[in-house]
Motif scaffolding. Sequence first.
Motif, PDB file in Angstrom:
ATOM      1  N   PHE A 130       1.113  -1.473   0.212  1.00 13.23           N
ATOM      2  CA  PHE A 130      -0.149   0.052   0.210  1.00 13.23           C
ATOM      3  C   PHE A 130       0.572   1.121   0.168  1.00 13.23           C
ATOM      4  CE2 PHE A 130      -2.155   3.576   2.048  1.00 13.23           C
ATOM      5  CZ  PHE A 130      -3.275   3.697   1.733  1.00 13.23           C
ATOM      6  N   ASN A 131       0.913   1.577  -1.222  1.00 14.02           N
ATOM      7  CA  ASN A 131       1.624   2.894  -1.001  1.00 14.02           C
ATOM      8  C   ASN A 131       3.407   3.394  -0.698  1.00 14.02           C
ATOM      9  OD1 ASN A 131       1.744   6.423  -1.398  1.00 14.02           O
ATOM     10  ND2 ASN A 131       2.265   5.858   1.001  1.00 14.02           N
ATOM     11  N   GLU A 132       3.643   1.875  -1.839  1.00  9.08           N
ATOM     12  CA  GLU A 132       4.973   1.515  -1.931  1.00  9.08           C
ATOM     13  C   GLU A 132       5.553   1.388  -0.386  1.00  9.08           C
ATOM     14  OE1 GLU A 132       5.758   1.140  -5.038  1.00  9.08           O
ATOM     15  OE2 GLU A 132       4.368   1.639  -5.146  1.00  9.08           O
ATOM     16  N   THR A 133       4.413   0.516   0.585  1.00 11.15           N
ATOM     17  CA  THR A 133       5.307   0.267   1.194  1.00 11.15           C
ATOM     18  C   THR A 133       3.838  -1.735   1.245  1.00 11.15           C
ATOM     19  OG1 THR A 133       4.918   1.373   3.242  1.00 11.15           O
ATOM     20  CG2 THR A 133       4.511  -0.020   4.093  1.00 11.15           C
ATOM     21  N   TYR A 134       5.355  -2.304   1.920  1.00 10.15           N
ATOM     22  CA  TYR A 134       5.614  -4.228   1.879  1.00 10.15           C
ATOM     23  C   TYR A 134       4.292  -4.068   3.041  1.00 10.15           C
ATOM     24  CZ  TYR A 134       7.608  -4.450  -2.672  1.00 10.15           C
ATOM     25  OH  TYR A 134       8.124  -4.737  -4.141  1.00 10.15           O
ATOM     26  N   LEU A 135       3.293  -4.461   2.904  1.00 13.95           N
ATOM     27  CA  LEU A 135       1.937  -5.117   4.305  1.00 13.95           C
ATOM     28  C   LEU A 135       3.071  -6.623   4.754  1.00 13.95           C
ATOM     29  CD1 LEU A 135      -0.949  -4.053   2.913  1.00 13.95           C
ATOM     30  CD2 LEU A 135       0.426  -2.296   4.391  1.00 13.95           C
ATOM     31  N   LEU A 136       3.046  -7.233   4.189  1.00 12.03           N
ATOM     32  CA  LEU A 136       2.520  -8.701   4.238  1.00 12.03           C
ATOM     33  C   LEU A 136       4.221  -9.175   4.311  1.00 12.03           C
ATOM     34  CD1 LEU A 136      -0.800 -10.464   2.272  1.00 12.03           C
ATOM     35  CD2 LEU A 136      -0.175  -8.807   5.096  1.00 12.03           C
ATOM     36  N   LYS A 137       5.620  -8.768   4.105  1.00 15.83           N
ATOM     37  CA  LYS A 137       6.708  -8.977   4.018  1.00 15.83           C
ATOM     38  C   LYS A 137       7.376  -9.221   6.033  1.00 15.83           C
ATOM     39  CE  LYS A 137       8.618  -7.941   0.366  1.00 15.83           C
ATOM     40  NZ  LYS A 137       9.711  -8.044  -0.407  1.00 15.83           N
ATOM     41  N   GLY A 138       6.375  -8.285   6.161  1.00 19.26           N
ATOM     42  CA  GLY A 138       7.679  -8.232   7.693  1.00 19.26           C
ATOM     43  C   GLY A 138       8.634  -7.049   7.579  1.00 19.26           C
ATOM     44  N   SER A 139       9.512  -6.676   8.539  1.00 14.01           N
ATOM     45  CA  SER A 139      10.168  -6.000   9.394  1.00 14.01           C
ATOM     46  C   SER A 139      11.781  -7.160   9.509  1.00 14.01           C
ATOM     47  CB  SER A 139       9.610  -5.117   9.811  1.00 14.01           C
ATOM     48  OG  SER A 139      10.858  -4.383  10.515  1.00 14.01           O
ATOM     49  N   ASN A 140      12.544  -6.528   8.760  1.00 10.74           N
ATOM     50  CA  ASN A 140      13.830  -7.304   8.861  1.00 10.74           C
ATOM     51  C   ASN A 140      14.946  -5.881   9.073  1.00 10.74           C
ATOM     52  OD1 ASN A 140      16.337  -8.005   8.676  1.00 10.74           O
ATOM     53  ND2 ASN A 140      15.402  -9.735   7.601  1.00 10.74           N
ATOM     54  N   GLY A 141      15.374  -6.244  10.736  1.00 10.21           N
ATOM     55  CA  GLY A 141      16.432  -5.445  11.402  1.00 10.21           C
ATOM     56  C   GLY A 141      16.156  -3.767  11.552  1.00 10.21           C
ATOM     57  N   GLY A 142      14.088  -4.256  11.350  1.00 10.71           N
ATOM     58  CA  GLY A 142      13.913  -2.329  11.149  1.00 10.71           C
ATOM     59  C   GLY A 142      13.165  -1.690   9.688  1.00 10.71           C
ATOM     60  N   THR A 143      14.102  -2.910   8.748  1.00  8.96           N
ATOM     61  CA  THR A 143      13.674  -2.051   7.576  1.00  8.96           C
ATOM     62  C   THR A 143      12.605  -2.595   7.017  1.00  8.96           C
ATOM     63  OG1 THR A 143      15.762  -1.915   7.112  1.00  8.96           O
ATOM     64  CG2 THR A 143      14.568  -2.085   5.139  1.00  8.96           C
ATOM     65  N   ALA A 144      11.440  -2.197   6.897  1.00 13.01           N
ATOM     66  CA  ALA A 144      10.323  -3.049   5.837  1.00 13.01           C
ATOM     67  C   ALA A 144      10.398  -3.403   4.880  1.00 13.01           C
ATOM     68  CB  ALA A 144       8.832  -2.185   6.133  1.00 13.01           C
ATOM     69  N   GLY A 145       9.761  -4.642   3.969  1.00 12.28           N
ATOM     70  CA  GLY A 145       9.907  -5.212   3.215  1.00 12.28           C
ATOM     71  C   GLY A 145      11.393  -5.693   2.754  1.00 12.28           C
ATOM     72  N   LYS A 146      12.125  -5.888   3.570  1.00  8.45           N
ATOM     73  CA  LYS A 146      13.579  -6.893   3.651  1.00  8.45           C
ATOM     74  C   LYS A 146      13.563  -8.233   3.843  1.00  8.45           C
ATOM     75  CE  LYS A 146      18.541  -6.276   4.676  1.00  8.45           C
ATOM     76  NZ  LYS A 146      19.375  -6.077   5.533  1.00  8.45           N
ATOM     77  N   LEU A 147      14.005  -8.676   2.789  1.00  4.63           N
ATOM     78  CA  LEU A 147      13.985 -10.772   2.755  1.00  4.63           C
ATOM     79  C   LEU A 147      15.259 -10.590   2.720  1.00  4.63           C
ATOM     80  CD1 LEU A 147      10.939 -11.099   0.375  1.00  4.63           C
ATOM     81  CD2 LEU A 147      10.787 -11.270   2.460  1.00  4.63           C
ATOM     82  N   THR A 148      15.477 -11.982   3.476  1.00  6.43           N
ATOM     83  CA  THR A 148      16.715 -12.545   3.406  1.00  6.43           C
ATOM     84  C   THR A 148      17.315 -13.596   2.916  1.00  6.43           C
ATOM     85  OG1 THR A 148      17.206 -12.953   6.047  1.00  6.43           O
ATOM     86  CG2 THR A 148      18.542 -10.949   5.326  1.00  6.43           C
ATOM     87  N   TYR A 149      17.702 -15.068   2.979  1.00  5.22           N
ATOM     88  CA  TYR A 149      17.851 -16.058   2.471  1.00  5.22           C
ATOM     89  C   TYR A 149      18.572 -16.782   3.080  1.00  5.22           C
ATOM     90  CZ  TYR A 149      14.824 -13.872  -1.003  1.00  5.22           C
ATOM     91  OH  TYR A 149      13.673 -13.005  -1.542  1.00  5.22           O
ATOM     92  N   LYS A 150      18.940 -16.562   4.372  1.00  2.00           N
ATOM     93  CA  LYS A 150      20.976 -17.365   5.220  1.00  2.00           C
ATOM     94  C   LYS A 150      20.371 -18.778   4.824  1.00  2.00           C
ATOM     95  CE  LYS A 150      21.431 -12.881   7.640  1.00  2.00           C
ATOM     96  NZ  LYS A 150      21.823 -12.849   8.549  1.00  2.00           N
ATOM     97  N   LEU A 151      18.743 -19.939   5.102  1.00  3.02           N
ATOM     98  CA  LEU A 151      18.306 -20.371   5.421  1.00  3.02           C
ATOM     99  C   LEU A 151      18.554 -21.252   4.181  1.00  3.02           C
ATOM    100  CD1 LEU A 151      15.098 -20.091   7.237  1.00  3.02           C
ATOM    101  CD2 LEU A 151      17.884 -20.888   8.597  1.00  3.02           C
ATOM    102  N   ALA A 152      18.357 -21.333   2.498  1.00  6.23           N
ATOM    103  CA  ALA A 152      18.343 -21.419   1.330  1.00  6.23           C
ATOM    104  C   ALA A 152      19.499 -21.536   1.008  1.00  6.23           C
ATOM    105  CB  ALA A 152      17.279 -21.141   0.297  1.00  6.23           C
TER     106      ALA A 152
END
Length: 435
Positions: A130-152
């Motif tokens: 919504f308005n360029e804010t990702y709503l369902l991706k959560g927050s990583n280190g305080g950054t909304a929408g940032k994703l990591t793939y360490k487990l994979a």
Amino acid sequence: MVVQHNLTAMNSNRMLGITTGAQAKATEKLSSGYKINRAADDAAGLAISEKMRKQIRGLTQASANAQDGISAVQTAEGALTEVHDMLQRMNELAVKAANGTMSESDRAAIQSEVDQLVTEIDRVSNTTKFNETYLLKGSNGGTAGKLTYKLATAAMNSAGVASDINFDAKTGTASKAMTSMAPVALGAGAQLGDQTISSAISTVTNVAGKTITIGQTTYVFVSNTTKVDGAPASLSKLSVNAAVKEINDAGNDNLKAFSSMDAMMAEIKHKYGEDIKTVTSYTEGSTVKLKFEAFADVNDAIDLSLHVGADSSDDNKIAMNIAQMSARGLGVNGLDLSGDNDKKATAAIDVIADALQKVSDQRATLGAIQNRLEHTIANLDNVVENTTAAESQIRDTDMATQMVTYSNNQILAQAGQAMLAQSNQSNQGVLSLLG
């Protein structure tokens, strides 16, 4: 009689000036609609009015903020409605697969649909904004929408070995090239990719194709077989399927052979199902590569703070937390319903039930916030209305009262002009004395 100072005219002129000034102010108030047009009109009233205006405009924007919050909630809740529907379908499929009348091939077909639904749940989570804010991706280190793939990344690379499969932080994808395998005589000591056949196999068959090593396992795609040069005419080469069976029966658990690329990619997807959504192949120049799309690591909930007041106090903040609704966040990544019995499918029913509960809890939270925001808007609008009424009493012109003043000043101005004219004529009587 004096002629140097016409006091009557001076008095008439002074009074006319006062009346003209009062009439000018009355005209200004009538034309502007405000009885306070400058601080000099009412210093205290102006200060009070401006404070009220600050509150009114701040609360009006706060009401708009709350409405934007409702819009964001509705966007997230609408996306979760579809996630709910997909989970319900997955539950239906799991119950179906848990039935003892299902064959292994039936469950494989069901698994194919489940994989697609899981991938779509993850896509909805990663793209809803919504308005360029990702709503369902959560927050990583305080950054909304940032994703990591360490487990994979950890799952698909050998322990203690430099990573050769690294997932792009933006797309969640990684690629690795397959190695072409020249014809190799299928027998004891044959080197297939990074693995060696140690068991005693005696054939007159060369195998060719492509290999790729993921983690500790080498996957071999056998594209064709040929007869070893100089082999007795009485012996025949193995077919592709027969050669694949010989390799898989050789006893090396880190070596797996396949007669088709699709079968090989399906096996990789199955083995790394908890970390990989899809495995596809593509050609880059003359090189065949496999492309892996990963499930992201689980993030913290995103915190959207809605400012719903005119002041800076924390009381005017409404916190809205939305958890990451990805496949891994819901626990359905790697959901497996396949097999020749109902054990996996039966276990999957409970996994899906937990995911359904998570989505239900989040939707209930969003619904509660929406109801609260609707009451917030109603209260803000009521305060704006009442404060505007109070500010109007201080600053707005009472048109009826002001028209009475204006009419009085207009009459006085006309009378003053007449009296000034008469006063200017009064000294003319001196001329008769001089005649």
